[in-house]
Write an enzyme that holds these catalytic residues in place. Structure first.
Site, short mmCIF file in Angstrom:
data_model
loop_
_atom_site.label_atom_id
_atom_site.label_comp_id
_atom_site.label_asym_id
_atom_site.label_seq_id
_atom_site.Cartn_x
_atom_site.Cartn_y
_atom_site.Cartn_z
N LYS A 123 0.84 -1.19 0.00
CA LYS A 123 0.00 0.00 0.00
C LYS A 123 0.88 1.24 0.00
O LYS A 123 1.82 1.33 0.78
CB LYS A 123 -0.88 0.01 1.26
N SER A 133 -10.55 4.79 4.62
CA SER A 133 -9.52 5.83 4.78
C SER A 133 -9.26 6.51 3.44
O SER A 133 -9.11 7.74 3.37
CB SER A 133 -8.24 5.22 5.33
#
Ligand code: COA
Length: 167
Positions: free
Chosen positions: A42, A130
């Site tokens: 990520k 998020s």
């Protein structure tokens, strides 16, 4: 024996949806560790230290919660620290597919009787993530109500500085 639970995630940054899971799980176990995962797959907006700082601030009033970070396999972190429970939040049926695969793979790697338990996300947070919050903020939308105030402030500071200092 004390029951130690773990809630791990990228927390980039922690949201009110995560906090809702944390508050509920903290009532169920003697201690709850919120662990920020260093995830090489990520591309995170905040550094690990920033994510830990934001998570600490968000959970400072919950006495049996501590914040940590780790890299590598979640199962190794669980085995090394003796967690009896791993908590996960389920937002929608789409989360289930992924979660069952992870839970089953992790179960084969645990060396103790660690269980994965799932808490249903409060419906008011079932559609947030998020990434979505960061996208809305970056395009000038309001994100209050979805994210702790401190996290909100940090997102806007980082956006202003051009998102510098990432890992
Ligand atoms: N409220 C709001 N948002 C939520 C939420 C909730 N209750 N639950 C999840 N989300 C959001 C997260 O913010 C995240 O958003 P993003 O993708 O925009 O960042 C998204 O949903 C996915 O969350 P999650 O499934 O928890 O992913 P994650 O990246 O936060 O955590 C790990 C996944 C870290 C637990 C997993 O990758 C892991 O265990 N990594 C370690 C390596 C490992 O062991 N791999 C083998 C696994 S079998």
């Amino acid at each position: 024996m004390k029951r130690k639970a773990l809630y791990a995630g990228s927390f980039d940054p922690i949201t009110n949806g995560h906090l809702n899971i944390i508050e509920r799980a903290a009532k169920m176990y003697d201690s709850l560790t919120v662990a920020v995962v260093v995830n090489p797959n990520k591309n995170c907006f905040f550094t690990v230290d920033e994510r830990v700082d934001i998570a600490k601030k968000a959970t400072e009033n919950i006495s049996n919660v501590e914040v940590d970070s780790f890299s590598g396999l979640l199962a190794n972190y669980v085995n090394e620290n003796g967690f009896s429970v791993v908590v996960r939040g389920l937002r929608a049926t789409t989360d289930f597919e992924n979660e069952i695969q992870m839970a089953q793979m992790n179960a084969s790697l645990y060396t103790n009787d660690t269980e994965t338990i799932f808490l249903m996300t409060d419906p008011q947070y079932s559609y947030i993530s998020s990434s979505m919050i960061k996208e809305v903020a970056s395009l000038g939308g309001r994100i209050d109500g979805f994210i702790p105030d401190y996290a909100n402030k940090k997102i806007h500071e980082k956006l202003k500085s051009g998102g510098k200092d990432n890992e």
